[in-house]
Structure formats: C-alpha cells, structure tokens
Design an enzyme around this catalytic site. Structure first.
Site, PDB file in Angstrom:
ATOM      1  CG  ASP A 198     125.168  12.622  83.743  1.00 46.09           C
ATOM      2  OD1 ASP A 198     124.730  13.010  84.846  1.00 46.09           O
ATOM      3  OD2 ASP A 198     124.464  12.008  82.914  1.00 46.09           O
ATOM      4  CD  GLU A 199     122.041  17.944  85.363  1.00 46.08           C
ATOM      5  OE1 GLU A 199     121.270  18.766  85.902  1.00 46.08           O
ATOM      6  OE2 GLU A 199     121.647  16.894  84.801  1.00 46.08           O
ATOM      7  CG  ASP A 233     122.969  16.539  80.756  1.00 47.88           C
ATOM      8  OD1 ASP A 233     123.007  15.804  81.750  1.00 47.88           O
ATOM      9  OD2 ASP A 233     122.610  16.145  79.621  1.00 47.88           O
TER      10      ASP A 233
END
Length: 415
Positions: free
Chosen positions: A111-112, A12
């Site tokens: 974003d992960e 993350d």
C-alpha cells in the site's frame, strides 16, 4: 554541500485493506466500522486493519485481538482476501505507470510506493498538481484515498508523508524545512528508520530528539554505530543520496523471519519443529543473496494466557554461515538456555553481521560442508521452481509443523 533537488513522491493508500474490503462488500469505509481479521474462527485472531469509524468510535486499532472487539451489530468483521488486495495494488501501479515509466516507480509495500516525477513537469505540471491528478484518479477509478509526501529526495518524501501528509493529505518538504519540521520530532522512534532499540541506545547517549541527533558530531556517531552512525547523522539533516530501488540502505543488513503461531506451543520438541522451519527460510534467503552471517538472533513472545513477556537473545559464531542446521543449532541452544517453560505464541529468527559468501572459508577438503552447501542450493532451486512446499523436512508434516498450512497463504493470510 551541493545537494540534489529531485521531485520524489511517497504515496500511502489510506486504510488500504479496510478500504478494499469495503468496496468489495459495497460499504462506505468512512461510515462503517470495519475490522479485517486474520482468522475469524480464533478469538485471538489479529486485527490486520481497522476503518476510521472503528478506531474513533470503538478504539480498536491494528494489532488488537478479535476478543477485544465489542459485540456491536454495526461492526463488520471481514477476513482478508490477500490475492484481491495484491490485484488492486498491481492495478494502482498500472495507474502510476500512466504518469511515469516503470523504472520511476518503486513499490515499497502493498500500500505504499515511491514515484520519481523528475522530468514530468512538461506533461503534467508541477509535482503537487500531478499528485492531485493521481489522487483524483484513485478515488474515481478505485474509490480509494491516498496521502502523498513530496520531497527533494527519498527520505524527505517519506518523512513528509509520515509526519505531515497522513494528517492533511499532501505535504511537501525541502531541505530548508528540516530545522523547523524535522528537528523538533520526538520521541526518536517517530523518525522513519529508528526503532525502539536504537532509540533507547540514543537516549542513553543524551539524544532525545532529531535535533539532538543532528547536533551530535559525525565522529561520535560513527564511533558508536559505524556506517549506521554516518546514515543517522545525514538523515537527521534530511540528506539522502540513494536512488530508487533498495530504499535508503546500501545493502540488506539481516535476514529474518517472524511468525505468530497458530496456537500456544508448550512442548520444547514442538517449538523446535517451528524453529527448524523458520531457520530453513532464513538460510534459503541468505543463500539466494550469496550472503553468510556471524550472528543468530532468537526471540520468543509468551502467550497472553501466561501473562506475556518473553526473551530476545543472540549468539555469534566463529565462522559465518548460511547453513540451515548450523543456524538451527544456535537457536536450539538459545531456546534451551533462555526459555522458562511458558507457552510460546510468537517466534522470530534473524541472521546478522553479514558478509559475501565468497569470503566464507569453504574448503574443498571438507566434504561435509561442501555437501551441505550443494544440498541447500538444490532444495532452494526446487522451491523456487515448484513452490515453497515442493520439498519439506519430515517434521513439517507433524502436528507441530506450520509450513504446510502457511504454504496455502499469501503474506501469512488467506488468499
């Protein structure tokens, strides 16, 4: 039970949007209070991301509104540049590809990501050492920080990330850690995959922690929730046998769309324009997946100027469908029955209780149904080839329509 023990990492990017904007503006995200605002020209513009100093010093979180941000000269308000964020995300994926092949990377969101490190030990060492290498590369190449959860399956890596790594940077969970680390977790909505509605249902059954869930019989959970009950039971024990790809779920259980409106919508005919546009999107995605659904759900949030509130209702139909107008008609009926006349600021529509389209009774003698299905297929094809606004219904060009403006956005925000 002979459980697979893999080396799965869930990564993350910390404060991704704020960090990217800070790099672009030459700021330090850990020193400068930064708010990423959906639309700076609207007082009700949503805070999409907040830097740590903004959260700690001013108490502003993601989801706050522009008018709630203090008038302080140290605070920087920045509109999102979605194409730049996407480009950075793609470059980060390329960095991961230096450590593992593409098929070992599953991008969960901008974003992960999940990374399968099985078989990389001879190249990069133990998983924790590899993660530290990636962590250093991200800071050196992008000036971005990341947290990593390491687990023996996809679920454990995600839980390690959410429940521990986001606080300390890197966390590693095994099956043996589940009783100590996972079972005490409460409320249940802290457990990945359990939303507020499911939490309330479980609470009514006397289940308040993950440990309570793990100690509830599989038979009882399956009787109440069906296949989902099976998943809840095994997830509470940290067991997940899914592969990289569609994450943890065997197949999609619904098609939905939520939309924050550009302004308060008061007139019923204007609200119906947006509902029709949204039904078009939901139906198109169902058609592309060759799915039809029996239940249509409509929810609406009222404007804060009307003291908030709203409604959330669903209706099942006799014959499963992915026909835009049939979904729209159900939504129109729900709006007529449950809307109390207050201004609406947010709408959400979903199609659930899905089955394969070939199961749907599509009589060749029903020319109207056959024509609608082919028409929808043709419109979907044109939009896929030429863009979402290649063909729109006439109502989208009225003042109430939102499709034209939204076609200029990426992820609902400016490019």
């Amino acid at each position: 039970m002979n459980l697979p023990k893999r080396n799965i990492v869930c990564m993350d990017m910390r404060s991704f949007y704020a960090s990217c904007a800070a790099v672009l503006e030459g700021l330090d995200v850990m020193e400068t209070p930064i708010a990423i605002i959906g639309d700076k020209n609207r007082k009700g513009g949503v805070v999409l991301a907040a830097s740590p100093p903004l959260k700690e010093k001013f108490g502003i979180q993601t989801g706050n509104r522009l008018f709630e941000i203090p008038d302080d000269p140290s605070i920087r308000l920045i509109e999102p540049k979605m194409q730049f964020f996407i480009d950075v995300s793609m470059e980060i994926t390329r960095l991961l590809n230096q450590y593992v092949p593409k098929e070992a990377i599953h991008t969960y969101s901008i974003d992960e990501s999940f990374i399968d490190l099985d078989g990389t030990e001879r190249l990069w060492g133990p998983p924790k050492e590899t993660v530290r290498r990636i962590q250093d590369d991200l800071v050196r190449q992008f000036e971005l920080k990341a947290a990593f959860g390491i687990g023996q399956n996809l679920l454990l890596s995600k839980l390690a990330l959410d429940l521990e790594a986001k606080k300390i940077g890197i966390a590693e969970w095994t099956y043996e850690d589940v009783p100590e680390k996972l079972w005490p977790v409460a409320p249940l909505s802290r457990m990945w995959g359990i939303g507020s509605r499911l939490e309330r249902t479980l609470n009514h059954m006397g289940i308040f922690s993950v440990g309570d869930l793990a100690n509830t019989s599989l038979e009882k959970l399956e009787k109440k929730f069906g296949v989902m009950g099976n998943q809840l039971y095994y997830h509470a024990h940290g067991i997940d046998l899914s592969d990289m790809g569609p994450l943890l779920l065997e197949e999609q259980v619904s098609f939905g769309k939520g939309q924050m409106l550009f302004r308060d919508y008061v007139k019923r005919e204007d609200i119906l324009v947006v509902i029709l546009e949204m039904c078009e999107d939901v139906a198109m995605r169902a058609r592309k997946a060759k799915k039809v659904g029996y239940t249509v759900h409509l929810s609406a949030d009222y404007s804060k100027n009307a003291f908030g509130g709203g409604f959330s209702r669903s209706r099942s139909i006799a014959e499963a469908t992915n026909d835009t107008m049939k979904i729209y008609q159900v939504c129109a009926d729900l709006l007529e029955k449950f809307h109390d006349g207050r201004p609406i600021r947010r709408l959400a529509i979903s199609l659930t209780k899905l089955e394969d389209e070939h199961v749907m009774q599509l009589s060749l003698f029903d020319e109207h149904k056959w024509r609608n299905r082919k028409l929808g297929e043709t419109m979907d094809s044109l939009r896929s080839k030429y863009g979402s606004n290649a063909i729109l219904r006439a109502v989208s060009y009225t003042e109430a329509g939102t499709a034209v403006e939204r076609s200029k956005l990426i992820g609902g925000h400016f490019r």
